[in-house]
Design an enzyme around this catalytic site. Sequence first.
Site, PDB file in Angstrom:
ATOM      1  N   ASP A   1      90.582  -2.101  -2.762  1.00 27.26           N
ATOM      2  CA  ASP A   1      90.060  -2.917  -1.667  1.00 27.26           C
ATOM      3  C   ASP A   1      91.164  -3.806  -1.105  1.00 27.26           C
ATOM      4  O   ASP A   1      91.731  -4.617  -1.836  1.00 27.26           O
ATOM      5  CB  ASP A   1      88.903  -3.777  -2.217  1.00 27.26           C
ATOM      6  CG  ASP A   1      88.247  -4.634  -1.155  1.00 27.26           C
ATOM      7  OD1 ASP A   1      88.550  -4.475   0.042  1.00 27.26           O
ATOM      8  OD2 ASP A   1      87.392  -5.474  -1.540  1.00 27.26           O
TER       9      ASP A   1
ATOM     10  N   HIS B   1      80.439  -7.022  -3.403  1.00 31.22           N
ATOM     11  CA  HIS B   1      81.676  -7.530  -3.998  1.00 31.22           C
ATOM     12  C   HIS B   1      81.575  -9.053  -4.054  1.00 31.22           C
ATOM     13  O   HIS B   1      81.667  -9.727  -3.031  1.00 31.22           O
ATOM     14  CB  HIS B   1      82.857  -7.067  -3.124  1.00 31.22           C
ATOM     15  CG  HIS B   1      84.184  -7.579  -3.576  1.00 31.22           C
ATOM     16  ND1 HIS B   1      85.319  -7.475  -2.810  1.00 31.22           N
ATOM     17  CD2 HIS B   1      84.577  -8.195  -4.727  1.00 31.22           C
ATOM     18  CE1 HIS B   1      86.342  -7.996  -3.458  1.00 31.22           C
ATOM     19  NE2 HIS B   1      85.912  -8.445  -4.613  1.00 31.22           N
TER      20      HIS B   1
ATOM     21  N   GLY C   1      89.641 -12.733  -0.092  1.00 33.12           N
ATOM     22  CA  GLY C   1      89.356 -13.856   0.801  1.00 33.12           C
ATOM     23  C   GLY C   1      89.285 -13.518   2.281  1.00 33.12           C
ATOM     24  O   GLY C   1      88.485 -14.091   2.998  1.00 33.12           O
TER      25      GLY C   1
ATOM     26  N   SER D   1      89.198  -3.590   8.347  1.00 26.12           N
ATOM     27  CA  SER D   1      89.730  -3.530   9.709  1.00 26.12           C
ATOM     28  C   SER D   1      90.068  -2.103  10.158  1.00 26.12           C
ATOM     29  O   SER D   1      89.972  -1.803  11.349  1.00 26.12           O
ATOM     30  CB  SER D   1      90.962  -4.431   9.836  1.00 26.12           C
ATOM     31  OG  SER D   1      91.807  -4.275   8.723  1.00 26.12           O
TER      32      SER D   1
ATOM     33  N   ASP E   1      81.061  -8.152   1.314  1.00 25.78           N
ATOM     34  CA  ASP E   1      81.882  -9.196   0.707  1.00 25.78           C
ATOM     35  C   ASP E   1      81.145 -10.531   0.686  1.00 25.78           C
ATOM     36  O   ASP E   1      80.900 -11.140   1.732  1.00 25.78           O
ATOM     37  CB  ASP E   1      83.193  -9.340   1.503  1.00 25.78           C
ATOM     38  CG  ASP E   1      84.089  -8.129   1.320  1.00 25.78           C
ATOM     39  OD1 ASP E   1      84.426  -7.829   0.151  1.00 25.78           O
ATOM     40  OD2 ASP E   1      84.453  -7.480   2.323  1.00 25.78           O
TER      41      ASP E   1
HETATM   42  C1  DX5 Z   1      88.931  -9.112   1.044  1.00 26.37           C
HETATM   43  C2  DX5 Z   1      87.700  -8.266   0.995  1.00 26.37           C
HETATM   44  C3  DX5 Z   1      87.853  -6.911   1.586  1.00 26.37           C
HETATM   45  C4  DX5 Z   1      88.121  -6.906   3.060  1.00 26.37           C
HETATM   46  C5  DX5 Z   1      88.855  -5.651   3.406  1.00 26.37           C
HETATM   47  O1  DX5 Z   1      88.725 -10.226   0.243  1.00 26.37           O
HETATM   48  O2  DX5 Z   1      87.323  -8.089  -0.361  1.00 26.37           O
HETATM   49  O3  DX5 Z   1      86.729  -6.115   1.274  1.00 26.37           O
HETATM   50  O4  DX5 Z   1      86.952  -6.976   3.811  1.00 26.37           O
HETATM   51  O5  DX5 Z   1      89.358  -5.742   4.691  1.00 26.37           O
HETATM   52  P1  DX5 Z   1      90.667  -4.948   5.115  1.00 26.37           P
HETATM   53  O6  DX5 Z   1      90.406  -3.512   4.848  1.00 26.37           O
HETATM   54  O7  DX5 Z   1      90.821  -5.269   6.557  1.00 26.37           O
HETATM   55  O8  DX5 Z   1      91.813  -5.479   4.262  1.00 26.37           O
HETATM   56 ZN    ZN Z   2      85.763  -6.593  -0.763  1.00 28.29          ZN
END
Ligand code: DX5
Ligand code: ZN
Length: 235
Positions: free
Chosen positions: A189, A80, A156, A212, A49
Amino acid sequence: MHSVIPPRTTPLVVDTPIILPALLLCDFGHLADEIKKLEEAGAKALHLDIMDGQFVPQLTYGKVVVEAVRRAATVPIEVHMMVEDQDKTAIDYANTGADIVTVHIEGLTRPEDTLATIASTGVRAHLAISPNTPVSDVEPLLSHCDGVLVMSVEPGFGGQVFQPSAIEKIRRLHELRTSQGQDFYIGVDGGISTKTIASVSQAGADLIVAGSAVLQQENYAHALQELEDLARKAR
Ligand code: DX5
Ligand code: ZN
């Protein structure tokens, strides 16, 4: 070892969904160890990310860290991008050795050109849509991209609650893919857990990002295996 996500010149094979751990919540002081641990736990691809503190509130890391991950990892990498001016900077990330560069439709002014620029490097070009963006916004672009990432949380932060509106979007994309005979990945995601993964897998998601639900668990292998089993059974 790039077998699970084949080069963009080959047709897509979507049989079982792939879980992509998001590194956002990993121990960055021991990045290479974390990557090794995830690979040993069975991760078949990784999700990175990129946040600039402007497109989204949080600031994470950039190109230099992606390159470091590329050197440490043997599995494919998805980048991403959650940054301003993605039209301009997407090429920098396409040149990091990433396998997929995912840009946000909300952050692009010239989506076709930017997708073509990414694709010209041989990297898969995916489009992300935030929770308030309808599938119809990317529909005209489906033949120009290699995948669509449906955000099931506001981009975010990790650890947010899954927004069920994503399920209908995944279903719609799956319908479009089938009816139009198109060849693109469907990703999801945000907020993926043992409680939500079956619904997105059943709707048709192929690339399932989990932050997470993997990185905040004691045993990565156990967490990944459990998610993978639930995703597979829901197909
Ligand atoms: C949020 C990110 C995600 C995040 C996912 O903006 O794009 O990729 O890391 O984390 P979880 O699975 O904990 O929602
Ligand atoms: Zn992401």
